[in-house]
Design an enzyme around this catalytic site. Structure first.
Site, mmCIF file in Angstrom:
data_model
loop_
_atom_site.group_PDB
_atom_site.id
_atom_site.type_symbol
_atom_site.label_atom_id
_atom_site.label_comp_id
_atom_site.label_asym_id
_atom_site.label_seq_id
_atom_site.Cartn_x
_atom_site.Cartn_y
_atom_site.Cartn_z
ATOM 1 N N GLN A 187 -14.444 39.632 -16.622
ATOM 2 C CA GLN A 187 -13.022 39.952 -16.349
ATOM 3 C C GLN A 187 -12.209 40.630 -17.608
ATOM 4 O OE1 GLN A 187 -11.217 36.465 -13.944
ATOM 5 N NE2 GLN A 187 -12.983 35.701 -14.881
ATOM 6 N N ASN A 188 -12.799 40.696 -18.745
ATOM 7 C CA ASN A 188 -12.136 40.843 -20.105
ATOM 8 C C ASN A 188 -12.137 42.465 -20.038
ATOM 9 O OD1 ASN A 188 -12.183 38.098 -20.484
ATOM 10 N ND2 ASN A 188 -13.670 38.064 -22.127
ATOM 11 N N HIS A 245 -12.428 44.369 -14.543
ATOM 12 C CA HIS A 245 -10.856 44.509 -14.555
ATOM 13 C C HIS A 245 -10.352 45.694 -15.258
ATOM 14 C CE1 HIS A 245 -9.701 40.033 -13.388
ATOM 15 N NE2 HIS A 245 -10.263 40.714 -12.239
ATOM 16 N N CYS A 282 -1.257 63.412 -19.786
ATOM 17 C CA CYS A 282 -2.532 64.087 -19.469
ATOM 18 C C CYS A 282 -2.706 65.324 -20.058
ATOM 19 C CB CYS A 282 -2.807 63.867 -17.719
ATOM 20 S SG CYS A 282 -4.602 64.514 -17.366
ATOM 21 N N CYS A 313 -3.232 67.839 -16.742
ATOM 22 C CA CYS A 313 -2.171 68.062 -15.657
ATOM 23 C C CYS A 313 -0.744 67.660 -16.302
ATOM 24 C CB CYS A 313 -2.371 67.571 -14.388
ATOM 25 S SG CYS A 313 -2.090 65.653 -14.226
ATOM 26 N N THR A 356 -13.335 31.119 -18.243
ATOM 27 C CA THR A 356 -12.376 31.622 -17.328
ATOM 28 C C THR A 356 -11.654 30.397 -16.659
ATOM 29 O OG1 THR A 356 -11.846 32.898 -15.252
ATOM 30 C CG2 THR A 356 -14.126 31.993 -15.484
ATOM 31 N N SER A 357 -10.436 30.447 -16.310
ATOM 32 C CA SER A 357 -9.500 29.666 -15.538
ATOM 33 C C SER A 357 -9.935 29.560 -14.218
ATOM 34 C CB SER A 357 -8.059 29.777 -15.853
ATOM 35 O OG SER A 357 -7.462 31.057 -15.219
ATOM 36 N N ALA A 391 -16.569 27.956 -26.525
ATOM 37 C CA ALA A 391 -17.929 28.983 -26.146
ATOM 38 C C ALA A 391 -18.698 29.266 -27.209
ATOM 39 C CB ALA A 391 -17.275 30.485 -25.377
HETATM 40 C C1 BJW Z 1 -12.054 28.603 -23.495
HETATM 41 C C2 BJW Z 1 -11.863 28.880 -24.872
HETATM 42 C C3 BJW Z 1 -13.079 28.739 -25.753
HETATM 43 C C4 BJW Z 1 -9.863 28.739 -24.002
HETATM 44 N N1 BJW Z 1 -14.242 28.347 -25.082
HETATM 45 N N2 BJW Z 1 -13.133 28.138 -23.041
HETATM 46 C C5 BJW Z 1 -3.340 34.398 -3.179
HETATM 47 C C6 BJW Z 1 -4.425 33.749 -2.909
HETATM 48 C C7 BJW Z 1 -5.627 34.368 -3.315
HETATM 49 C C8 BJW Z 1 -5.715 35.739 -3.896
HETATM 50 C C9 BJW Z 1 -4.239 36.265 -4.061
HETATM 51 C C10 BJW Z 1 -3.404 35.589 -3.696
HETATM 52 N N3 BJW Z 1 -2.075 36.567 -3.944
HETATM 53 C C11 BJW Z 1 -2.593 37.572 -4.722
HETATM 54 C C12 BJW Z 1 -3.797 37.461 -4.827
HETATM 55 C C13 BJW Z 1 -4.990 38.393 -5.303
HETATM 56 C C14 BJW Z 1 -4.746 38.212 -6.788
HETATM 57 C C15 BJW Z 1 -4.937 37.034 -7.279
HETATM 58 O O1 BJW Z 1 -6.091 36.405 -7.530
HETATM 59 N N4 BJW Z 1 -3.913 36.364 -7.733
HETATM 60 C C16 BJW Z 1 -3.835 34.817 -8.038
HETATM 61 C C17 BJW Z 1 -3.058 34.914 -9.580
HETATM 62 C C18 BJW Z 1 -3.303 33.935 -7.074
HETATM 63 N N5 BJW Z 1 -5.888 39.297 -7.303
HETATM 64 C C19 BJW Z 1 -5.754 40.449 -7.556
HETATM 65 O O2 BJW Z 1 -4.614 41.174 -7.338
HETATM 66 C C20 BJW Z 1 -6.823 41.279 -7.741
HETATM 67 N N6 BJW Z 1 -7.155 42.257 -6.640
HETATM 68 C C21 BJW Z 1 -7.295 42.058 -5.368
HETATM 69 O O3 BJW Z 1 -7.720 40.865 -5.109
HETATM 70 O O4 BJW Z 1 -7.483 43.032 -4.487
HETATM 71 C C22 BJW Z 1 -7.501 42.631 -3.137
HETATM 72 C C23 BJW Z 1 -5.955 42.005 -2.828
HETATM 73 C C24 BJW Z 1 -4.688 42.564 -3.219
HETATM 74 C C25 BJW Z 1 -3.572 41.823 -2.944
HETATM 75 C C26 BJW Z 1 -3.437 40.611 -2.287
HETATM 76 C C27 BJW Z 1 -4.698 40.184 -1.734
HETATM 77 C C28 BJW Z 1 -5.938 40.848 -2.069
HETATM 78 C C29 BJW Z 1 -6.886 41.876 -8.860
HETATM 79 C C30 BJW Z 1 -6.883 40.940 -10.029
HETATM 80 C C31 BJW Z 1 -6.679 41.488 -11.438
HETATM 81 C C32 BJW Z 1 -6.416 40.850 -12.583
HETATM 82 N N7 BJW Z 1 -6.037 41.637 -13.636
HETATM 83 C C33 BJW Z 1 -5.836 40.783 -14.818
HETATM 84 C C34 BJW Z 1 -4.760 41.437 -15.837
HETATM 85 C C35 BJW Z 1 -5.254 42.729 -16.549
HETATM 86 C C36 BJW Z 1 -4.337 43.062 -17.320
HETATM 87 C C37 BJW Z 1 -4.706 43.160 -18.740
HETATM 88 O O5 BJW Z 1 -5.796 42.513 -19.147
HETATM 89 O O6 BJW Z 1 -4.180 44.276 -19.411
HETATM 90 O O7 BJW Z 1 -6.926 40.359 -15.470
HETATM 91 S S1 BJW Z 1 -4.910 39.273 -14.546
HETATM 92 C C38 BJW Z 1 -5.603 38.419 -15.787
HETATM 93 O O8 BJW Z 1 -6.317 37.500 -15.443
HETATM 94 C C39 BJW Z 1 -6.597 39.321 -16.439
HETATM 95 C C40 BJW Z 1 -8.004 38.481 -16.511
HETATM 96 O O9 BJW Z 1 -9.152 39.145 -16.563
HETATM 97 C C41 BJW Z 1 -7.707 37.673 -15.373
HETATM 98 C C42 BJW Z 1 -8.458 36.172 -15.391
HETATM 99 O O10 BJW Z 1 -8.032 35.450 -16.444
HETATM 100 P P1 BJW Z 1 -9.056 34.633 -17.056
HETATM 101 O O11 BJW Z 1 -10.006 35.248 -17.928
HETATM 102 O O12 BJW Z 1 -9.706 33.555 -16.361
HETATM 103 O O13 BJW Z 1 -8.135 33.872 -18.477
HETATM 104 P P2 BJW Z 1 -7.133 32.857 -18.518
HETATM 105 O O14 BJW Z 1 -6.380 32.910 -19.724
HETATM 106 O O15 BJW Z 1 -6.647 32.409 -17.398
HETATM 107 O O16 BJW Z 1 -8.237 31.413 -18.695
HETATM 108 C C43 BJW Z 1 -8.854 31.135 -19.975
HETATM 109 C C44 BJW Z 1 -9.722 30.095 -19.855
HETATM 110 O O17 BJW Z 1 -10.540 30.023 -20.898
HETATM 111 C C45 BJW Z 1 -9.246 28.727 -19.555
HETATM 112 O O18 BJW Z 1 -9.703 28.275 -18.527
HETATM 113 C C46 BJW Z 1 -9.509 28.087 -21.083
HETATM 114 O O19 BJW Z 1 -9.567 26.519 -20.880
HETATM 115 C C47 BJW Z 1 -10.717 28.594 -21.406
HETATM 116 N N8 BJW Z 1 -10.844 28.821 -22.772
HETATM 117 N N9 BJW Z 1 -10.491 28.964 -24.901
HETATM 118 C C48 BJW Z 1 -14.024 28.312 -23.709
HETATM 119 N N10 BJW Z 1 -12.822 28.837 -26.891
HETATM 120 ZN ZN ZN Z 2 -4.081 64.470 -15.053
#
Ligand code: BJW
Ligand code: ZN
Length: 244
Positions: free
Chosen positions: A103-104, A121, A149, A152, A190-191, A233
């Site tokens: 996801q990173n 992502h 761009c 364009c 991941t959370s 990790a």
């Molecule tokens: C350690 C550690 C160490 C720390 N060792 N561990 C309601 C229900 C279900 C779904 C939805 C809903 N409402 C909306 C949605 C859909 C939405 C969603 O899931 N929302 C939820 C928040 C509810 N998802 C989407 O919109 C996705 N698209 C999609 O589903 O399309 C269809 C659809 C659309 C609309 C509605 C419904 C369906 C797209 C998701 C894109 C997410 N993008 C991001 C941002 C990118 C921006 C950027 O980076 O520039 O991606 S969100 C952000 O979170 C980023 C990450 O990749 C992602 C996940 O986070 P991650 O990696 O888990 O990080 P953290 O910080 O949350 O957790 C870190 C973890 O590490 C923790 O557990 C720590 O304990 C641990 N940790 N240090 C080991 N050293």
């Molecule tokens: Zn363009």
């Protein structure tokens, strides 16, 4: 390491596995100094990622969103892959059938040498034209405040999947195959809150895979997985796959 310990069991599963899938999140890069999203260090000027990583936020104020990405680009440009990223590369090279789903967006897995991967992502080092859709590598630090761009003239955006946007079909297709036929899934740092990745553990579990997670804390998937290992990790992952 005791053979019957949780660590020992996961290590043995990996050694015996025919097909391995790994899912990573921000926790793996936290050990390289990249802030996670949901920790207190994930905040920037009091904005949450959820407030900036949306097409609506970009539509309203593209300069602000690019400013946030410039801050992150500057930060990530100074970071290197850690032992956990490197161990995943070693695992890929030793495995017949392997896929990494991350996801990173920081590109650290690629920098470490991972080749069989989906960056579901997107990637912070790529830009996409909002007009003609062309995707290009761009490592400018900082990038222009409102980059345009070359083909364009339209505004460029980060090639990143924001909230409310669909993941790319090719990535989803690859993930679905990797999750439904792996016999071992490792979930690292991941959370488990953001879909669709939050549903990947249950896909693999329902298909019969052994699933283990490595995280500092419990997650919503902890009750579903076979084993949860708690710790950093960079400390745990290398222990799991030495001598595979
Ligand atoms: C350690 C550690 C160490 C720390 N060792 N561990 C309601 C229900 C279900 C779904 C939805 C809903 N409402 C909306 C949605 C859909 C939405 C969603 O899931 N929302 C939820 C928040 C509810 N998802 C989407 O919109 C996705 N698209 C999609 O589903 O399309 C269809 C659809 C659309 C609309 C509605 C419904 C369906 C797209 C998701 C894109 C997410 N993008 C991001 C941002 C990118 C921006 C950027 O980076 O520039 O991606 S969100 C952000 O979170 C980023 C990450 O990749 C992602 C996940 O986070 P991650 O990696 O888990 O990080 P953290 O910080 O949350 O957790 C870190 C973890 O590490 C923790 O557990 C720590 O304990 C641990 N940790 N240090 C080991 N050293
Ligand atoms: Zn363009």
């Amino acid at each position: 390491m005791a053979p019957g310990s949780d660590l020992g069991i996961v290590k043995q599963r990996l050694a015996d596995a025919q097909s391995i899938t790994v899912l990573t999140g921000a926790g793996i890069s936290a050990d390289s100094g990249v802030p996670t999203f949901r920790g207190t260090d994930g905040l920037w000027k009091n904005f949450r990622a959820e407030d900036l990583a949306t097409p609506e936020a970009f539509g309203r104020d593209p300069r602000l969103v690019w400013e946030w990405y410039n801050w992150r680009r500057e930060l990530i440009a100074t970071k290197q892959p850690n032992e956990a990223h490197k161990t995943i590369v070693a695992l890929e090279r030793r495995s017949q059938d392997f896929w990494l789903i991350t996801q990173n967006v920081d590109g650290l897995h690629r920098e470490a040498g991972s080749a069989k991967l989906s960056e579901i992502h997107g990637n912070i080092w790529k830009v996409r034209c909002t007009g003609c859709g062309v995707v290009e590598d761009n490592r400018d630090v900082p990038i222009a405040a409102l980059p345009s761009c070359r083909q364009c003239g339209s505004l460029l955006r980060p090639h990143i999947v924001w909230f409310g946007e669909s993941l790319f079909f090719e990535d989803l297709d690859h993930c679905s195959r990797a999750l439904s036929h792996c016999d071992t899934l490792l979930i690292i740092g991941t959370s488990g809150l953001v879909y669709p990745a939050a549903g990947f553990a249950s896909i693999a579990k329902e298909a019969g895979a052994f699933v283990a997670e490595i995280n500092l804390d419990p997650t919503p998937q902890s009750l579903l997985v076979d084993i949860s290992l708690h710790g950093r990790a960079k400390d745990i992952v290398p222990l799991l796959i030495e001598a595979v």
